[in-house]
Scaffold this motif. Structure first.
Motif, PDB file in Angstrom:
ATOM      1  N   TYR A 198       0.279  -1.314   0.619  1.00  0.00           N
ATOM      2  CA  TYR A 198      -0.270   0.045  -0.245  1.00  0.00           C
ATOM      3  C   TYR A 198       0.507   1.529   0.342  1.00  0.00           C
ATOM      4  N   PHE A 199       2.413   1.357   1.100  1.00  0.00           N
ATOM      5  CA  PHE A 199       2.560   1.855   0.702  1.00  0.00           C
ATOM      6  C   PHE A 199       3.192   2.726  -0.012  1.00  0.00           C
ATOM      7  N   LYS A 200       4.262   1.593  -1.382  1.00  0.00           N
ATOM      8  CA  LYS A 200       4.807   1.268  -1.948  1.00  0.00           C
ATOM      9  C   LYS A 200       4.221   2.640  -3.176  1.00  0.00           C
ATOM     10  N   LEU A 201       2.826   1.567  -3.476  1.00  0.00           N
ATOM     11  CA  LEU A 201       1.686   2.174  -3.970  1.00  0.00           C
ATOM     12  C   LEU A 201       1.611   4.264  -4.248  1.00  0.00           C
ATOM     13  N   ILE A 202       1.578   3.897  -2.704  1.00  0.00           N
ATOM     14  CA  ILE A 202       1.469   5.799  -2.725  1.00  0.00           C
ATOM     15  C   ILE A 202       2.657   6.251  -3.071  1.00  0.00           C
ATOM     16  N   GLY A 203       3.728   5.605  -2.713  1.00  0.00           N
ATOM     17  CA  GLY A 203       4.412   6.043  -3.405  1.00  0.00           C
ATOM     18  C   GLY A 203       5.261   6.502  -4.744  1.00  0.00           C
ATOM     19  N   TYR A 204       5.127   5.629  -5.436  1.00  0.00           N
ATOM     20  CA  TYR A 204       5.121   5.183  -6.564  1.00  0.00           C
ATOM     21  C   TYR A 204       4.070   6.083  -7.544  1.00  0.00           C
ATOM     22  N   ILE A 205       2.883   6.466  -6.888  1.00  0.00           N
ATOM     23  CA  ILE A 205       1.801   7.074  -7.951  1.00  0.00           C
ATOM     24  C   ILE A 205       2.313   8.887  -7.691  1.00  0.00           C
TER      25      ILE A 205
END
Length: 307
Positions: A198-205
């Motif tokens: 979840y947090f990696k996806l937030i960072g990527y977006i």
């Protein structure tokens, strides 16, 4: 004489409370089993639900169904013993807790697989092989093999004991390798990986938003992020339902725990687990639309008959 009377009355009140707990567990677990069967029936019968994301939903529903049926079995056995006021370990006692440990892991890993799939769709959109039904089904199969296999270590070591007060077999609470191993394999590892995803996806977006990226790609990525956020909410609800058991486990590392700890934690989990199935319905649009269509069609039939 008066002290003996009070003691006997207290015992009767506690026994009555236990029976109420058992009935509550059975009623709410039956409800969960019924909802899981309904979801699975809709997913199988409706062709619009035959997609990779819905395959993961079906996997979660199947895990809910197996876990629910096992908890129903445990609660039914406990109710029978409480009514008859007997204490004995039947030959299926270890099998029940084995299914419980396995299906709990299946459930948590089913949500992890959903989060990983959403992450792959955003970060590696061109690698279609990783998103294919065959590869994702292989991941599901591997998660089931792991979930079925990991409890065998302490099952064959004979570490499962019968808890007379709670009428069920389980790993004895207290600091031990097997208990820590079980908690990590069934809950801690999948939840940690879901949160990391979840947090990696937030960072990527966030990085994508700073670059020159087509608007449709960002919108698609945010949609997938919302799906992962829904999974985090589901896991949070599961954490709340299992909080009393987790609290007793942590307490057992340092001090003695209440004698009937498992009865309280089980009824708490069984009653609140219905909220997970409701949230799963709310977060799954194809499922929601299918059930809405069924209700609408039945309403039309009723209106036609009335006319």
């Amino acid at each position: 004489m008066f002290a003996i009377f009070l003691h006997n009355k207290t015992i009767i009140n506690i026994e009555s409370l236990f029976i109420i707990f058992d009935i509550l567990s059975i009623v709410f677990t039956l409800l969960i089993v019924g909802i899981a069967i309904l979801y699975l029936f809709i997913i199988i019968s409706n062709k619009t639900c035959h997609t990779v994301p819905m395959m993961f939903i079906a996997n979660s529903c199947l895990a809910h169904l197996i876990f629910g049926l096992d908890r129903l079995w445990i609660a039914g056995f406990r109710l029978q013993n409480d009514i008859k006021k007997i204490q004995y370990q039947d030959y299926l006692c270890i099998l029940r807790i084995y299914i419980a440990y396995s299906s709990c892991a299946m459930l948590n890993y089913s949500y992890l697989l959903q989060a990983i799939y959403r992450y792959l769709c955003v970060v590696y959109p061109t690698r279609l092989l990783w998103q294919s039904r065959q590869i994702q089904f292989l991941f599901v199969f591997m998660s089931w093999i792991f979930s079925i296999g990991y409890p065998l270590i302490f099952i064959f070591n004979g570490e499962i004991v019968y808890d007379i007060a709670n009428h069920m077999c389980q790993l004895p609470l207290g600091y031990s390798f097997s208990l820590v191993y079980m908690l990590h394999c069934s809950y801690i590892i999948p939840v940690l990986f879901i949160m990391m995803t979840y947090f990696k996806l937030i960072g990527y977006i966030h990085v994508m938003s700073k670059r020159i990226t087509p608007a449709n790609i960002i919108i698609r990525a945010k949609r997938q992020l919302r799906m992962v956020r829904n999974i985090v909410i589901l896991i949070t609800i599961l954490f709340i339902t299992g909080f009393p058991y987790g609290l007793f486990v942590v307490m057992s590392f340092f001090t003695n725990i209440p004698k009937y700890h498992c009865r309280f934690s089980c009824v708490f989990f069984d009653v609140l687990s219905v909220s997970v199935m409701i949230a799963l319905f709310k977060f799954t649009d194809p499922l929601k639309m299918s059930i809405t269509d069924i209700i609408r069609r039945k309403s039309k039939v009723v209106l036609v008959r009335m006319v």
